[in-house]
Motif scaffolding. Structure first.
Motif, PDB file in Angstrom:
ATOM      1  N   LYS A  96      45.823  41.328  74.157  1.00 13.10           N
ATOM      2  CA  LYS A  96      46.139  42.339  73.158  1.00 13.10           C
ATOM      3  C   LYS A  96      44.993  42.399  72.154  1.00 13.10           C
ATOM      4  O   LYS A  96      44.356  41.363  71.959  1.00 13.10           O
ATOM      5  CB  LYS A  96      47.473  42.085  72.477  1.00 13.10           C
ATOM      6  CG  LYS A  96      47.609  40.863  71.563  1.00 13.10           C
ATOM      7  CD  LYS A  96      46.795  40.585  70.404  1.00 13.10           C
ATOM      8  CE  LYS A  96      46.767  41.078  69.105  1.00 13.10           C
ATOM      9  NZ  LYS A  96      45.982  40.311  68.113  1.00 13.10           N
ATOM     10  N   PHE A 125      53.530  36.811  71.105  1.00 12.19           N
ATOM     11  CA  PHE A 125      54.454  36.508  69.996  1.00 12.19           C
ATOM     12  C   PHE A 125      55.916  36.495  70.438  1.00 12.19           C
ATOM     13  O   PHE A 125      56.688  35.650  70.020  1.00 12.19           O
ATOM     14  CB  PHE A 125      54.273  37.511  68.854  1.00 12.19           C
ATOM     15  CG  PHE A 125      53.421  36.995  67.724  1.00 12.19           C
ATOM     16  CD1 PHE A 125      52.218  36.355  67.975  1.00 12.19           C
ATOM     17  CD2 PHE A 125      53.800  37.155  66.395  1.00 12.19           C
ATOM     18  CE1 PHE A 125      51.411  35.876  66.941  1.00 12.19           C
ATOM     19  CE2 PHE A 125      53.010  36.689  65.348  1.00 12.19           C
ATOM     20  CZ  PHE A 125      51.819  36.055  65.617  1.00 12.19           C
ATOM     21  N   VAL A 159      42.382  33.505  57.810  1.00 11.61           N
ATOM     22  CA  VAL A 159      42.205  34.054  59.168  1.00 11.61           C
ATOM     23  C   VAL A 159      40.744  34.377  59.474  1.00 11.61           C
ATOM     24  O   VAL A 159      40.302  34.290  60.610  1.00 11.61           O
ATOM     25  CB  VAL A 159      43.005  35.365  59.394  1.00 11.61           C
ATOM     26  CG1 VAL A 159      44.359  35.108  59.916  1.00 11.61           C
ATOM     27  CG2 VAL A 159      43.025  36.234  58.179  1.00 11.61           C
ATOM     28  N   GLN A 163      38.334  33.766  62.829  1.00 10.01           N
ATOM     29  CA  GLN A 163      38.084  35.036  63.524  1.00 10.01           C
ATOM     30  C   GLN A 163      37.270  35.962  62.606  1.00 10.01           C
ATOM     31  O   GLN A 163      37.792  36.957  62.108  1.00 10.01           O
ATOM     32  CB  GLN A 163      39.428  35.678  63.906  1.00 10.01           C
ATOM     33  CG  GLN A 163      40.219  34.875  64.922  1.00 10.01           C
ATOM     34  CD  GLN A 163      41.692  35.271  64.925  1.00 10.01           C
ATOM     35  OE1 GLN A 163      42.486  34.727  64.173  1.00 10.01           O
ATOM     36  NE2 GLN A 163      42.067  36.227  65.764  1.00 10.01           N
ATOM     37  N   ASP A 176      45.810  44.174  64.582  1.00  5.98           N
ATOM     38  CA  ASP A 176      45.615  42.782  65.000  1.00  5.98           C
ATOM     39  C   ASP A 176      46.921  41.981  64.997  1.00  5.98           C
ATOM     40  O   ASP A 176      47.245  41.295  65.967  1.00  5.98           O
ATOM     41  CB  ASP A 176      44.613  42.104  64.050  1.00  5.98           C
ATOM     42  CG  ASP A 176      44.512  40.619  64.320  1.00  5.98           C
ATOM     43  OD1 ASP A 176      44.058  40.265  65.416  1.00  5.98           O
ATOM     44  OD2 ASP A 176      44.893  39.816  63.453  1.00  5.98           O
ATOM     45  N   LEU A 177      47.673  42.076  63.908  1.00  7.85           N
ATOM     46  CA  LEU A 177      48.882  41.269  63.753  1.00  7.85           C
ATOM     47  C   LEU A 177      50.151  42.110  63.860  1.00  7.85           C
ATOM     48  O   LEU A 177      51.124  41.712  64.518  1.00  7.85           O
ATOM     49  CB  LEU A 177      48.840  40.564  62.381  1.00  7.85           C
ATOM     50  CG  LEU A 177      50.102  39.810  62.032  1.00  7.85           C
ATOM     51  CD1 LEU A 177      50.204  38.546  62.860  1.00  7.85           C
ATOM     52  CD2 LEU A 177      50.136  39.485  60.549  1.00  7.85           C
ATOM     53  N   HIS A 180      51.795  42.543  67.139  1.00  8.46           N
ATOM     54  CA  HIS A 180      52.729  41.503  67.588  1.00  8.46           C
ATOM     55  C   HIS A 180      54.126  41.759  67.000  1.00  8.46           C
ATOM     56  O   HIS A 180      55.130  41.634  67.683  1.00  8.46           O
ATOM     57  CB  HIS A 180      52.286  40.131  67.085  1.00  8.46           C
ATOM     58  CG  HIS A 180      51.064  39.574  67.741  1.00  8.46           C
ATOM     59  ND1 HIS A 180      50.949  39.410  69.092  1.00  8.46           N
ATOM     60  CD2 HIS A 180      49.913  39.086  67.203  1.00  8.46           C
ATOM     61  CE1 HIS A 180      49.774  38.841  69.360  1.00  8.46           C
ATOM     62  NE2 HIS A 180      49.127  38.651  68.242  1.00  8.46           N
ATOM     63  N   PHE A 230      47.634  39.426  54.808  1.00  9.11           N
ATOM     64  CA  PHE A 230      46.670  38.319  54.884  1.00  9.11           C
ATOM     65  C   PHE A 230      46.205  37.960  53.472  1.00  9.11           C
ATOM     66  O   PHE A 230      45.273  37.191  53.299  1.00  9.11           O
ATOM     67  CB  PHE A 230      45.427  38.731  55.691  1.00  9.11           C
ATOM     68  CG  PHE A 230      45.638  38.845  57.172  1.00  9.11           C
ATOM     69  CD1 PHE A 230      46.549  38.047  57.850  1.00  9.11           C
ATOM     70  CD2 PHE A 230      44.880  39.744  57.934  1.00  9.11           C
ATOM     71  CE1 PHE A 230      46.721  38.140  59.226  1.00  9.11           C
ATOM     72  CE2 PHE A 230      45.036  39.852  59.312  1.00  9.11           C
ATOM     73  CZ  PHE A 230      45.963  39.048  59.952  1.00  9.11           C
ATOM     74  N   PHE A 239      50.722  28.715  58.897  1.00  8.66           N
ATOM     75  CA  PHE A 239      50.300  29.846  59.718  1.00  8.66           C
ATOM     76  C   PHE A 239      50.570  29.450  61.144  1.00  8.66           C
ATOM     77  O   PHE A 239      50.294  28.316  61.503  1.00  8.66           O
ATOM     78  CB  PHE A 239      48.808  30.103  59.538  1.00  8.66           C
ATOM     79  CG  PHE A 239      48.336  31.302  60.282  1.00  8.66           C
ATOM     80  CD1 PHE A 239      48.328  32.526  59.669  1.00  8.66           C
ATOM     81  CD2 PHE A 239      47.935  31.199  61.596  1.00  8.66           C
ATOM     82  CE1 PHE A 239      47.893  33.650  60.348  1.00  8.66           C
ATOM     83  CE2 PHE A 239      47.517  32.322  62.281  1.00  8.66           C
ATOM     84  CZ  PHE A 239      47.490  33.547  61.649  1.00  8.66           C
TER      85      PHE A 239
HETATM   86  O1  89Y Z   1      44.433  37.611  65.891  1.00  7.10           O
HETATM   87  C1  89Y Z   1      45.749  37.411  65.484  1.00  7.10           C
HETATM   88  C2  89Y Z   1      46.737  37.193  66.517  1.00  7.10           C
HETATM   89  O2  89Y Z   1      46.717  37.666  67.612  1.00  7.10           O
HETATM   90  O3  89Y Z   1      47.730  36.409  66.017  1.00  7.10           O
HETATM   91  C3  89Y Z   1      47.434  35.972  64.737  1.00  7.10           C
HETATM   92  C4  89Y Z   1      45.959  36.245  64.560  1.00  7.10           C
HETATM   93  O4  89Y Z   1      45.214  35.114  64.966  1.00  7.10           O
HETATM   94  C5  89Y Z   1      45.549  36.581  63.144  1.00  7.10           C
HETATM   95  O5  89Y Z   1      46.263  37.687  62.739  1.00  7.10           O
END
Ligand code: 89Y
Length: 340
Positions: A96, A125, A159, A163, A176-177, A180, A230, A239
């Motif tokens: 994803k 997730f 985060v 990343q 990104d989040l 999920h 975030f 987290f």
């Molecule tokens: O990249 C994101 C993910 O897929 O889950 C949490 C994350 O690492 C940061 O939002």
């Protein structure tokens, strides 16, 4: 049953966890890794003792007989790589988000469908054990007809350290989040009828939005509120824990900190703590997310083996992505967007 042979394309941050998660599962054998950055591929191959290392996906597909490929590259490479896999008739798993635009995602799904190549999205997730437990309780019927839900993921966890590319992403937290959380909403409550959304950028050092509040109405007339951030300054800053409140006509379910679930009916409240597998390779801060990779992979494998149905096929994931882009549209237009 013979072991399915697979390759990994993309040897960055997530590959370590994804490959470790595969190593927990019988029935698969990782035979090759590939990355356009050969050094990265070599490093991963060394760590996991993989013999074949490739810099070119074309060469990988030409030389290896694969039962499937797991694409863990950055999102911009998905279109080219998924198409290469499909042209070679190799079933494909893609991280994803499968694409950064709905049109591209549609193209990927149709391309694979037209060639009868199975296409799965790695969306983990919904496989987190506390979230599976919430679903089980909903399905038991104990809280009756659901009229309201809130799914919350607000963190100040850094985060951007793990990343860094996220700081450069123009569409950030929803793509990104939120993706999920939107998928979890569909998993728990079914499909959505409409969506509205507000976004904000609190951290001025990043490009995209780091706060989003989404309100949806389900096809069963329940309200579903998603809040994500975030930028939160919060006390209990684990987290990545997802807090969930589901209210039904006969009771409620609350998933709170520490994977504790409380189910309340008119007879009282029952509490239980959900176990989360803490694999040796997992980052303890991410244990709940990392352990869910194993279950997501297991589900995809069962479909590849013809033993079960994958929950997160490309087709299914298009519905989640549709909500992602509807949320952005709703935020830009400050209006309620209808979902087709
Ligand atoms: O990249 C994101 C993910 O897929 O889950 C949490 C994350 O690492 C940061 O939002």
């Amino acid at each position: 049953m013979r072991k399915l042979k697979f390759a990994v394309i993309g040897c960055g941050f997530w590959a370590d966890f994804q490959i470790s998660a595969w190593s927990e599962i019988d029935g698969v054998e990782l035979i090759a890794v590939c990355d356009s950055d050969l050094e990265k591929a070599q490093k991963v191959a060394k760590k996991f003792n993989i013999k074949e290392v490739y810099q070119s996906a074309d060469e990988l597909f030409n030389k290896e007989q694969l039962d499937f490929v797991d694409i863990i590259s950055g999102v911009n490479a998905h279109l080219v790589l998924v198409k290469k896999a499909a042209l070679n008739g190799v079933p494909v798993i893609c991280q994803k988000p499968m694409a950064l635009a709905l049109e591209t995602a549609n193209e990927l799904v149709s391309f694979c469908r037209e060639r009868s190549v199975p296409f799965f999205v790695h969306e983990n997730f919904r496989w987190q054990s506390p979230i599976r437990k919430v679903k089980e309780i909903i399905d038991s019927g104990i809280i009756g007809k659901i009229f309201k839900a809130k799914i919350s993921f607000c963190t100040g966890f850094p985060v951007f350290e793990n990343q860094p590319y996220l700081a450069e992403t123009e569409k950030l937290i929803i793509a990104d989040l939120g993706i999920h959380l939107l998928d979890v909403s569909r998993f728990l409550l079914g499909e959505m009828r409409n969506i509205s959304c507000q976004i904000k950028t609190i951290n001025k050092k990043i490009k995209g939005e780091d706060v989003a509040n989404i309100l949806m109405e389900t096809e069963d007339n329940a309200s579903c509120f998603l809040e994500m951030s975030f930028a939160s300054v919060v006390e209990d800053d684990h987290f990545p824990e997802t807090f969930i409140m589901i209210e039904g006509e006969e009771g409620s379910i609350y998933l709170g900190s520490g994977f504790n679930i409380k189910v309340t009916t008119r007879k009282g409240t029952k509490a239980e703590r959900v176990e989360v597998n803490n694999y040796a390779w997992a980052d303890p801060d991410y244990a709940v997310a990392h352990s869910s990779i194993v279950d997501a992979n297991r589900n995809i494998l069962s479909a590849l083996q013809g033993l079960g149905k994958c929950e997160t096929t490309g087709e299914d994931n298009l519905k989640t992505l549709n909500l992602v882009y509807a949320a952005y549209k709703a935020a830009e237009s400050a209006s309620v967007v209808q979902i087709n």
